[in-house]
Design an enzyme around this catalytic site. Structure first.
Site, PDB file in Angstrom:
ATOM      1  N   LYS A   1       2.730  13.152  34.765  1.00  0.00           N
ATOM      2  CA  LYS A   1       2.366  11.981  33.942  1.00  0.00           C
ATOM      3  C   LYS A   1       0.849  11.803  34.050  1.00  0.00           C
ATOM      4  O   LYS A   1       0.348  11.136  34.952  1.00  0.00           O
ATOM      5  CB  LYS A   1       3.138  10.760  34.469  1.00  0.00           C
ATOM      6  CG  LYS A   1       3.384   9.721  33.406  1.00  0.00           C
ATOM      7  CD  LYS A   1       4.443   8.728  33.849  1.00  0.00           C
ATOM      8  CE  LYS A   1       4.311   7.420  33.102  1.00  0.00           C
ATOM      9  NZ  LYS A   1       4.374   7.528  31.659  1.00  0.00           N
TER      10      LYS A   1
HETATM   11  N1  PMP Z   1       8.663  10.252  28.090  1.00  0.00           N
HETATM   12  C1  PMP Z   1       7.376   9.885  28.103  1.00  0.00           C
HETATM   13  C2  PMP Z   1       6.381  10.699  27.342  1.00  0.00           C
HETATM   14  C3  PMP Z   1       6.978   8.746  28.825  1.00  0.00           C
HETATM   15  O1  PMP Z   1       5.697   8.365  28.836  1.00  0.00           O
HETATM   16  C4  PMP Z   1       7.958   7.989  29.515  1.00  0.00           C
HETATM   17  C5  PMP Z   1       7.537   6.759  30.266  1.00  0.00           C
HETATM   18  N2  PMP Z   1       7.173   7.060  31.577  1.00  0.00           N
HETATM   19  C6  PMP Z   1       9.281   8.412  29.469  1.00  0.00           C
HETATM   20  C7  PMP Z   1       9.597   9.551  28.743  1.00  0.00           C
HETATM   21  C8  PMP Z   1      10.367   7.665  30.189  1.00  0.00           C
HETATM   22  O2  PMP Z   1      10.247   7.847  31.585  1.00  0.00           O
HETATM   23  P1  PMP Z   1      10.681   6.729  32.618  1.00  0.00           P
HETATM   24  O3  PMP Z   1      12.100   6.387  32.317  1.00  0.00           O
HETATM   25  O4  PMP Z   1      10.524   7.374  33.951  1.00  0.00           O
HETATM   26  O5  PMP Z   1       9.785   5.577  32.405  1.00  0.00           O
END
Ligand code: PMP
Length: 305
Positions: free
Chosen positions: A157
């Site tokens: 991320k």
């Molecule tokens: N895909 C992307 C590109 C994201 O930025 C996020 C948010 N973090 C998610 C999926 C969902 O991940 P999470 O459930 O861990 O927030």
């Protein structure tokens, strides 16, 4: 600097500082090259307790993102977890909260050799409600493809990766949609701009696999684990664009989006155009879990107070 939201204190490199003092210099490398990693975490207030949802899993992903880019960090996972709870307490937060840990490559000369640069770490906490104001949203399939894992390590991320999401999001907003679904370079459904996607067909929930190049979402994994409690099954499979149009239900899942029903894709109504029964059940159960009402999943909650 006027505040964009109500929070008084921000954690910076181990100290809690007033909002106005949480600053970096314009020569901060992360501002120039997107050399930063971050997390989005939620904490839920149930009237008595503030519970951080899956704190350790988010902190683990934060550290994995740092490791993938070899940025280095002067703090341990425990220090970051404690820092998050300390910041929530310092801000006296007794409401639903969004938490943003951010680690960026810091001040230094212009250039890409980040090896000697300090990693500046911040933890921001803010009162936060729903990411999408509407109960159900309208999306388009973006003409931008999701960055491929051959180009960038999409499981990390990283701030710089989000220029891809910003392009797709702005394109969607400018055309009157609420958000976008991105396909991967093979043309299969990948994910939203900041959400994973799930599709319901004949009572089964389908979601693209990690190999489709998605972010390994913590909400997605949570739903895969708790869906069987509701008699529902989640199957990972590649999804074609056309399948989206004939789905019974579609919804985004993510920390910010939580469970957000998608009512239209590319102008085509999904199901009967209303929030479907599976989305509704999952969303209600998700909120029961995050509020600490389901004993089985107290393991996912970290009490702040
Ligand atoms: N895909 C992307 C590109 C994201 O930025 C996020 C948010 N973090 C998610 C999926 C969902 O991940 P999470 O459930 O861990 O927030």
């Amino acid at each position: 600097m006027s505040k964009t939201f109500e929070t008084n204190f921000i954690w910076h490199n181990g100290s809690i500082v007033p909002w106005q003092e949480a600053k970096v210099h314009v020569m901060t490398n992360g501002l120039h090259y997107g050399t930063g990693v971050f997390e989005g975490i939620r904490a839920y207030w149930n009237g008595k307790q503030l519970y951080v949802f899956r704190l350790q899993d988010h902190v683990n992903r934060f550290f994995n993102s740092i490791k993938i880019y070899d940025f280095g960090i002067d703090f341990t996972k425990d220090q970051i977890s404690e820092g998050i709870k300390e910041t929530l307490r310092k801000n006296e937060l007794k409401t639903d909260v969004y938490i943003r840990p951010l680690a960026v490559k810091g001040y230094g000369p212009i250039g890409l050799d980040v090896r000697k640069l300090k990693t500046e770490v911040f933890i921001i906490t803010m009162p936060y409600g729903r990411y999408f104001e509407k109960e159900g949203i309208e999306v388009l399939v973006s003409s931008w493809r999701r960055i491929s894992s051959q180009t960038l390590p999409v499981i990390a991320k990283v701030t710089g990766h989000y220029s891809n999401s910003v392009l797709a999001k702005l394109d969607a907003l400018n055309k009157g949609f609420d958000d976008a679904i991105l396909l991967n370079e093979e043309g299969k459904v990948c994910e939203g701009t900041g959400e994973n996607i799930m599709m319901v067909k004949d009572g089964v929930i389908y979601t693209p696999p990690i190999s489709a190049g998605i972010l390994d979402g913590i909400t997605r994994r949570s739903i895969m684990e708790f869906a069987p409690d509701l008699g529902l099954k989640v199957v990972e499979k590649d999804i074609d664009r056309g399948e989206l149009y004939t789905a019974d239900e579609l919804f985004f899942v993510g920390t910010a989006a939580e469970v957000t029903p998608i009512l239209k894709v590319d102008g085509r109504q999904i199901g009967d155009g209303r929030v479907g029964p599976v989305s509704k059940k999952l969303k209600e159960y998700f909120f029961s879990i995050t509020q600490g009402k389901v004993d089985k999943y107290l393991k996912w909650l970290e009490a702040v107070w």
